[in-house]
Enzyme design. Structure first.
Site, PDB file in Angstrom:
ATOM      1  N   CYS A  53       0.856  -1.180   0.000  1.00 26.62           N
ATOM      2  CA  CYS A  53       0.000   0.000   0.000  1.00 26.62           C
ATOM      3  C   CYS A  53       0.901   1.242   0.000  1.00 26.62           C
ATOM      4  O   CYS A  53       1.821   1.338   0.812  1.00 26.62           O
ATOM      5  CB  CYS A  53      -0.901  -0.005   1.231  1.00 26.62           C
ATOM      6  SG  CYS A  53      -1.869   1.521   1.425  1.00 26.62           S
ATOM      7  N   ASP A  60      -0.441  -5.742   0.308  1.00 31.85           N
ATOM      8  CA  ASP A  60      -1.698  -5.966  -0.390  1.00 31.85           C
ATOM      9  C   ASP A  60      -1.557  -7.259  -1.176  1.00 31.85           C
ATOM     10  O   ASP A  60      -0.505  -7.538  -1.746  1.00 31.85           O
ATOM     11  CB  ASP A  60      -2.008  -4.821  -1.355  1.00 31.85           C
ATOM     12  CG  ASP A  60      -2.459  -3.556  -0.648  1.00 31.85           C
ATOM     13  OD1 ASP A  60      -3.156  -3.667   0.372  1.00 31.85           O
ATOM     14  OD2 ASP A  60      -2.134  -2.462  -1.132  1.00 31.85           O
TER      15      ASP A  60
END
Length: 155
Positions: A53, A60
């Site tokens: 992120c 992520d």
């Protein structure tokens, strides 16, 4: 394009190849299409793709599906694996990462057609799915469903 005129063989295939430090440093190898002139679909699935992120630096996770109809070249799979792995320490929004992967493959490989589905796992309770394709698929191309169900949580 590596694999076509620079070297007769792919650079990474059969070699000990460290993970590139970033997507920008990653090299993709392309080799001549062994079925040039045929209309067919190639699919790569990366069910354990990761990036970071750009705001929090937290990981992520996504399930990526890349489909393409080759033109003159195909992407060598080990170089693709290294390229995708280079995102492990890369900060990027889901949209930028997904579209960027598809765009780079399309621009460098120049297939007849390419699409990518980025099925991102929830962060903050919201899954984000990102889809990009180069254009309408060629007529008569068999285009199976990407086979990734929408996120259903515990359901």
């Amino acid at each position: 394009m590596r694999g076509m005129s620079d070297t007769p063989q792919p650079k990474f295939l059969g070699a000990n190849s460290p993970l590139p430090a970033s997507p920008e440093q990653a090299e993709l190898d392309y080799v001549p299409n062994p079925r040039k002139g045929e209309l067919y679909l190639v699919r790569f699935a990366a069910p354990e793709f990761t990036s970071l992120c750009p705001v929090t630096g937290q990981p992520d996770f996504a399930h990526l599906v890349i489909d393409y109809a080759p033109g003159d070249t195909i992407v060598e799979s080990k170089s693709l694996k290294l390229f995708l792995g280079s995102f492990r320490n890369h900060n990027g929004f889901h949209e930028d990462v997904t579209v960027g992967i598809g765009r780079r493959l399309f621009d460098e490989m120049q297939p007849r057609w390419l699409r990518i589905g980025g099925y991102w796992y929830p962060r903050g309770g919201i899954p984000i799915d990102v889809f990009w394709q180069s254009d309408a698929p060629p007529p008569a191309l068999w285009l199976p469903d990407q086979g990734v169900s929408p996120y259903r949580g515990r359901g």
